[in-house]
Every structure is written in structure tokens, then in C-alpha cells.
Scaffold this motif. Structure first.
Motif, PDB file in Angstrom:
ATOM      1  N   ARG A 417      35.322  46.468  36.250  1.00 46.62           N
ATOM      2  CA  ARG A 417      36.456  46.091  37.092  1.00 46.62           C
ATOM      3  C   ARG A 417      37.291  45.065  36.334  1.00 46.62           C
ATOM      4  O   ARG A 417      36.809  43.998  35.968  1.00 46.62           O
ATOM      5  CB  ARG A 417      35.972  45.499  38.420  1.00 46.62           C
ATOM      6  N   PHE A 418      38.549  45.427  36.064  1.00 44.67           N
ATOM      7  CA  PHE A 418      39.483  44.559  35.359  1.00 44.67           C
ATOM      8  C   PHE A 418      40.361  43.870  36.409  1.00 44.67           C
ATOM      9  O   PHE A 418      41.002  44.543  37.220  1.00 44.67           O
ATOM     10  CB  PHE A 418      40.367  45.359  34.413  1.00 44.67           C
ATOM     11  N   VAL A 419      40.399  42.555  36.372  1.00 41.54           N
ATOM     12  CA  VAL A 419      41.174  41.796  37.347  1.00 41.54           C
ATOM     13  C   VAL A 419      42.227  40.977  36.601  1.00 41.54           C
ATOM     14  O   VAL A 419      41.894  40.156  35.744  1.00 41.54           O
ATOM     15  CB  VAL A 419      40.278  40.868  38.185  1.00 41.54           C
ATOM     16  N   VAL A 420      43.489  41.220  36.947  1.00 38.88           N
ATOM     17  CA  VAL A 420      44.611  40.486  36.352  1.00 38.88           C
ATOM     18  C   VAL A 420      45.229  39.616  37.430  1.00 38.88           C
ATOM     19  O   VAL A 420      45.744  40.126  38.430  1.00 38.88           O
ATOM     20  CB  VAL A 420      45.659  41.448  35.773  1.00 38.88           C
ATOM     21  N   GLU A 421      45.191  38.304  37.215  1.00 37.75           N
ATOM     22  CA  GLU A 421      45.760  37.352  38.177  1.00 37.75           C
ATOM     23  C   GLU A 421      46.965  36.682  37.546  1.00 37.75           C
ATOM     24  O   GLU A 421      46.824  35.849  36.647  1.00 37.75           O
ATOM     25  CB  GLU A 421      44.719  36.295  38.552  1.00 37.75           C
ATOM     26  N   ARG A 422      48.144  37.043  38.029  1.00 36.42           N
ATOM     27  CA  ARG A 422      49.363  36.380  37.598  1.00 36.42           C
ATOM     28  C   ARG A 422      49.506  35.124  38.453  1.00 36.42           C
ATOM     29  O   ARG A 422      50.165  35.110  39.484  1.00 36.42           O
ATOM     30  CB  ARG A 422      50.535  37.338  37.752  1.00 36.42           C
ATOM     31  N   ARG A 423      48.861  34.042  37.994  1.00 34.21           N
ATOM     32  CA  ARG A 423      48.695  32.852  38.833  1.00 34.21           C
ATOM     33  C   ARG A 423      49.980  32.039  38.972  1.00 34.21           C
ATOM     34  O   ARG A 423      50.292  31.548  40.046  1.00 34.21           O
ATOM     35  CB  ARG A 423      47.571  31.972  38.271  1.00 34.21           C
ATOM     36  N   ASN A 424      50.694  31.854  37.867  1.00 34.55           N
ATOM     37  CA  ASN A 424      51.958  31.121  37.916  1.00 34.55           C
ATOM     38  C   ASN A 424      52.774  31.510  36.698  1.00 34.55           C
ATOM     39  O   ASN A 424      52.380  32.387  35.921  1.00 34.55           O
ATOM     40  CB  ASN A 424      51.719  29.605  37.994  1.00 34.55           C
ATOM     41  N   GLY A 459      39.877  50.865  29.495  1.00 36.63           N
ATOM     42  CA  GLY A 459      38.699  51.093  30.320  1.00 36.63           C
ATOM     43  C   GLY A 459      37.593  51.808  29.592  1.00 36.63           C
ATOM     44  O   GLY A 459      36.417  51.651  29.915  1.00 36.63           O
ATOM     45  N   LEU A 460      37.940  52.637  28.601  1.00 37.48           N
ATOM     46  CA  LEU A 460      36.979  53.508  27.897  1.00 37.48           C
ATOM     47  C   LEU A 460      36.274  54.392  28.922  1.00 37.48           C
ATOM     48  O   LEU A 460      36.907  54.910  29.842  1.00 37.48           O
ATOM     49  CB  LEU A 460      36.031  52.671  27.047  1.00 37.48           C
ATOM     50  N   GLY A 461      34.948  54.612  28.803  1.00 36.98           N
ATOM     51  CA  GLY A 461      34.252  55.498  29.733  1.00 36.98           C
ATOM     52  C   GLY A 461      33.969  54.825  31.069  1.00 36.98           C
ATOM     53  O   GLY A 461      34.254  53.646  31.288  1.00 36.98           O
ATOM     54  N   GLY A 462      33.374  55.590  31.990  1.00 42.80           N
ATOM     55  CA  GLY A 462      32.989  55.033  33.286  1.00 42.80           C
ATOM     56  C   GLY A 462      34.127  55.033  34.285  1.00 42.80           C
ATOM     57  O   GLY A 462      35.295  55.230  33.957  1.00 42.80           O
ATOM     58  N   LYS A 463      33.767  54.802  35.553  1.00 41.85           N
ATOM     59  CA  LYS A 463      34.753  54.711  36.631  1.00 41.85           C
ATOM     60  C   LYS A 463      35.265  53.279  36.702  1.00 41.85           C
ATOM     61  O   LYS A 463      34.626  52.407  37.292  1.00 41.85           O
ATOM     62  CB  LYS A 463      34.117  55.125  37.959  1.00 41.85           C
ATOM     63  N   ASP A 464      36.413  53.066  36.121  1.00 41.13           N
ATOM     64  CA  ASP A 464      36.961  51.711  36.017  1.00 41.13           C
ATOM     65  C   ASP A 464      38.021  51.460  37.089  1.00 41.13           C
ATOM     66  O   ASP A 464      38.760  52.367  37.488  1.00 41.13           O
ATOM     67  CB  ASP A 464      37.567  51.496  34.636  1.00 41.13           C
ATOM     68  N   VAL A 465      38.090  50.208  37.513  1.00 34.55           N
ATOM     69  CA  VAL A 465      39.074  49.784  38.501  1.00 34.55           C
ATOM     70  C   VAL A 465      39.905  48.661  37.888  1.00 34.55           C
ATOM     71  O   VAL A 465      39.369  47.722  37.292  1.00 34.55           O
ATOM     72  CB  VAL A 465      38.401  49.298  39.800  1.00 34.55           C
TER      73      VAL A 465
END
Length: 539
Positions: A417-424, A459-465
Motif C-alpha cells: 500500500r503506497f500512501v502519498v500525503e500532500r501535507r503542505n 507497484g511491481l507484482g501483487g495487488k497494490d493500492v
């Protein structure tokens, strides 16, 4: 020898143009007998003075040129190549504990090389110090003056530089090989079918670190295997419990920069896999093949012009001529093994190296040159290393700046799971989670738009989010490459005044991405977007 091409293909146009210009000052055809027939100096009194186990040799007296040749082609290290030195004669029974036996003959395009086998499965590399780029040229150019020109450029490298590196690497805390020079007798028969190819040559012998049989105490506790880059990369991207030792790689790369070693592509590294007591297996780098340290190229009129066309051909000296040139060949491996490191870590590592690489360490290392060569080059080398050490933090800052502009963040073949937080407006944080229910933090780094323009998520392989959130005015662009598995993108972020700051590349099948203001969906029928290619872009 400058790496004009990595395979026997035609040279780039700018190199050919330079070679044609050089040809105005050379003969029209390739010299039939370019190389010295035997490294031994043809002086019976000199040979008798050193005894039967040693020989008086030159690494390459064929690189000598008169004043016009030095003016146009450069002084390079011609004096060093032609300087007689005393080296031990290779004895396969005593060169390594338990003796050595001939193994597989190497297939390199320039260097004569082979593997020697020792007891217990240990292996050693034997290769010539001199090079012949004949096979790197097209068949047409092999019989023209261009061959003379490219062969002559070997003199830009110093034949004995690799022997100076081990104590410097040891002081820096970087794993290393320990090469030793030898002369091979003109009547040597102990190398099997390769004997004739090696006779009369000056060679380098070092232990190879490509299999677990060569493991030893020097690799520390927990070391379980040794491997080449291709195998290490495969392990790291298959399993999230296998990772680069990035601080160790940064330390090694700053050492490369300090040494002016510009040829550090992924084939120039071996890796030791270290199993941590409670944690992942980490892969520590072992730099190999120090052929291009202390490179000296732009000291002739024509070679200076070539150096302007090809940035990586820089001359080692007190100043760092081009950080981009020094690091160009390593972009692929750098983008993967340094993607966690921050500016603070670059600078702190450089400061630590300054403390470790003392004047005493530098002076002692330079004395590993043959005495006759030290008299020619030692004082200059010592002074340059000290000046470059003092300037290392500035070089590290520029090295970081280049790496920070575009950053590759890959997952593995497992689900992540890739999480991108555009905080400021000044900070975007990228985190990657894996393991059970994707709760284990695998990667995290903050990016500032003043430094980073693009972050590429693979993401490469696998079920990525892939999840993106935050409402800001400035942010790096995020490019997402889903990979072969079923991938989902959820983008609720906004970047005011700019459009489509997130781009999603994948196949039309097995991907889910709902329309969003910042998301540009670029799916296609083919699988080219799944390629985690050498450029690290997937494009």
C-alpha cells in the motif's frame, strides 16, 4: 580505458567525430603490433638483480609518445605505464592458501580475464591490467586509425590505482576486494587453455565475492551469502524482507566520488546478504573493478575536446570537475539503492568520511604504489586526495541535489500500500506499507517541491493500492506504475493552480482508478508500462 560503449556496437556520433579528428594526427590504418610483446624489460642485468621469483616489467611501454603526441592526445599516465617496476611472478601454488587451479575463461570485451579455483570452492579473478577495446568497435572501425585512438586512450587510467584503494576503503568503512599485481612468465602453462593469452602480461589477482563459499570473518556476523547485482536485485524486489543497506551504499558512493571513480554501473558491485537477528535481510555493497580511479583524460588538446562532449571523462585532481559526469554510469543502481537517503544523511556521511580519511591514511595508501611510480605520482595523488576530502561535503550536497530531482520508489512482487500525503506546500510524504494487512512500514521519506519535481511509484507484482490525499498549492508530481498485479488508485488530493499532478500508467485490465481532479489515467492494452527498466521510469 574509457567505456566508449558497453557492447560491440558502433560508437556514438560525437565520439566518432572526435576519433576522426584525432585521426588527422595518426596513421590511416590500425597498427598491426600495438601492444608490447612481453612486459619484461629486455635488460638481463635488471632481471638478474631481482631474482627468479620477481621480474622487472612495464605495464605498457607501448603508450609512450613524443612531444606532439602528448600535446594532442594528452600526457595521461604514459610515464607510469612505461616505468619499469619490480613485481612478483605468479606462482599458482603460493598465490593463495591451498594453491589455485585454472577455471572458466572470462568473456569481457576489453580485459583478458579468467576465474581461478581455490580449496573449498573459493574463487579468484585473474585479469590483465592492460586493455584492448578491439571488440567494442564495429568491424569496419577495427581496421582503421580509430582503433589506435581508442586503444591509446587506455593510458588515461593508471595501471596501479586499484592497489591504493583497499586501505582507503577500510578506513572509510566500505567493504572491498584486495587486488595484488603479478607478472605471468612467458612460458607459463598452468592456466590451461588460457595460458597463451596471459603469457608475458602484468595481471591483477583478487578473491571474488559472488558466492557463499567466499564468505569470511570480514563480512561480520549474520552474513549468509554473496552475490552479483542481478541476483541481489531479484531478491530485493521479490520479497519486502530483503532490502539494500542504503547507508552503507551511500558511504561507498561518496568514496567513489572522492576517488574520481566514474565507472560504477551495477555490474561493478557484489553484495553480501546479512540476516539481521530481528529484521529484514540487508544487502551491503562490495565495490569491485577499480579500473578508473584517478582517471586523467583532458590534458591534451584533442582529449580535452572529447571530455567536453562526454561528461564522464573527467580528470582526477584537487577539484571535482563534474558531479554529473562522475555519477552518470551509476544512475540505475543509485536510483534504487539511495532512494531513502536525505540531504542530512548525505552531509553527515560526508563529514564522517572526512574524519576517517586522515592525512596518515591517505599517505600510507599512496605508498602502495610501486616505489618508482610513487616518485612520479605519489605527491600529486596525496595532495589531490586531501583537497578533495576537504571539499567532500560540497560534492555530497551536489550529489544529493541531482538525486533528489527525480526519485524512484519501488515496491516488490508482494502486495503493498503506497500512501502519498500532500501535507503542505513544502512537504509531501510517501510511505509504503507491506506485510499482513499492509500495516508494516517498509519505506518513508518526505519530499520538498523545491528539491523534487517527480516521484515515481512502481507497484511491481501483487495487488497494490495507491492512496493520495491533501490539499496544497505546490507538490512534486507523482507518477504511478501499477505493475502486473491488480492495482487500485484512490486520489483525493488537490494541488491548486496546477492540473493532473498524479499520473497512473497501467494496462486496461486489472486496474481500478476512479476519475479525480489530480489524476490522469494513462492505461493501454500492452504491458510496456510494467517494465521496471534501466531508466527507472517505466516509460
Amino acid at each position: 580505458m574509457p567505456d566508449f560503449c558497453s557492447s560491440p556496437a558502433p560508437l556514438p556520433r560525437r565520439i566518432l567525430g572526435s576519433a576522426l579528428l584525432l585521426g588527422l594526427f595518426t596513421t590511416g590504418c590500425a597498427r598491426q603490433h600495438f601492444f608490447q610483446p612481453d612486459a619484461r624489460v629486455p635488460d638481463s642485468a635488471a632481471q638478474a638483480a631481482v631474482g627468479p621469483d620477481s621480474a622487472r616489467v612495464t605495464a605498457g611501454r607501448h603508450y609512450r609518445r613524443g612531444a606532439p603526441g602528448r600535446l594532442f592526445f594528452g600526457r595521461h599516465y604514459r610515464e607510469v605505464w612505461a616505468q619499469p617496476v619490480t613485481l612478483p611472478v605468479l606462482n599458482l601454488q603460493t598465490a593463495a592458501p591451498g594453491g589455485l587451479q585454472p577455471g572458466k575463461v572470462g568473456g569481457g570485451f576489453q580485459t583478458t580475464s579468467m576465474t581461478l579455483n581455490g580449496p573449498g570452492g573459493r574463487t579468484y579473478a585473474l585479469r590483465s591490467l592492460d586493455k584492448d577495446p578491439y571488440k567494442t568497435l564495429s568491424k569496419f572501425l577495427r581496421h582503421t586509425f580509430a582503433l589506435n585512438v581508442v586503444r591509446d586512450a587506455t593510458s588515461a587510467g593508471t595501471p596501479y590505482g586499484a592497489f591504493v584503494v583497499p586501505p582507503l576503503a577500510e578506513a572509510a568503512g566500505v567493504l572491498h576486494t584486495t587486488p595484488r599485481p603479478f607478472y605471468i612468465r612467458s612460458d607459463e602453462n598452468g592456466l590451461g587453455k588460457a595460458s597463451e593469452r596471459f603469457r608475458g602480461k602484468v595481471v591483477l589477482l583478487e578473491e571474488k565475492y559472488e558466492s557463499k563459499e567466499n564468505l569470511g570473518p570480514a563480512f561480520g556476523p549474520g552474513a549468509v551469502d554473496l552475490m552479483e547485482s542481478d541476483d541481489a536485485l531479484a531478491e530485493i524486489y521479490q520479497n519486502p524482507q530483503h532490502r539494500f543497506d542504503q547507508p552503507a551504499f551511500l558511504r561507498a558512493r561518496l568514496l567513489d566520488l572522492w576517488l574520481g571513480d566514474w565507472d560504477r554501473h551495477e555490474g561493478q558491485w557484489d553484495w553480501v546478504a546479512v540476516q539481521q537477528p530481528e529484521g529484514p535481510t540487508i544487502y551491503r555493497p562490495i565495490p569491485i573493478d577499480r579500473d578508473q580511479v584517478f582517471f586523467r583524460f583532458d590534458d591534451g588538446l584533442i582529449s580535452w575536446l572529447v571530455s567536453k562532449a562526454v561528461r564522464k571523462f573527467r580528470t582526477f585532481g584537487p577539484e571535482y570537475q563534474s558531479i554529473g559526469g562522475y555519477t552518470r554510469n551509476a544512475r540505475f543502481i543509485d536510483s534504487r539503492a539511495l532512494n531513502e537517503q536525505t540531504r542530512r544523511q548525505y552531509l553527515s556521511t560526508a563529514a564522517a568520511l572526512q574524519q576517517r580519511l586522515t592525512d596518515e591514511v591517505i599517505e600510507r595508501a599512496a605508498r602502495r604504489l610501486p616505489p618508482e611510480v610513487y616518485r612520479l605520482e605519489g605527491p600529486h595523488l596525496v595532495a589531490a586526495l586531501k583537497a578533495r576530502r576537504d571539499a567532500l561535503p560540497r560534492a555530497a550536497a551536489e550529489f544529493y541535489r541531482r538525486h533528489a530531482e527525480e526519485v524512484v520508489v519501488p515496491g516488490t512482487d508482494a502486495a503493498e500500500r503506497f500512501v502519498v500525503e500532500r501535507r503542505n506546500d513544502t512537504l509531501t510524504v510517501v510511505s509504503v506499507y507491506g506485510g499482513e494487512k499492509a500495516r508494516t512500514l517498509l519505506y518513508q521519506r518526505g519530499f520538498r517541491p523545491a528539491e523534487t519535481k517527480l516521484v515515481l511509484l512502481h507497484g511491481l507484482g501483487g495487488k497494490d493500492v495507491f492512496e493520495l490525499a491533501g490539499n496544497v498549492r505546490r507538490s512534486p508530481r507523482i507518477d504511478i506504475y501499477g505493475g502486473p498485479g491488480e492495482d487500485t488508485v484512490v486520489d483525493s488530493s488537490r494541488v491548486a493552480g496546477l492540473r493532473r499532478m498524479t499520473r497512473f500508467y497501467d494496462t486496461k485490465r486489472n486496474s481500478v482508478a476512479d476519475p479525480a481532479p489530480e489524476l490522469k489515467i494513462k492505461t493501454e492494452s500492452g504491458v510496456t508500462t510494467h517494465a521496471f527498466d534501466r531508466d527507472g521510469s517505466g516509460r
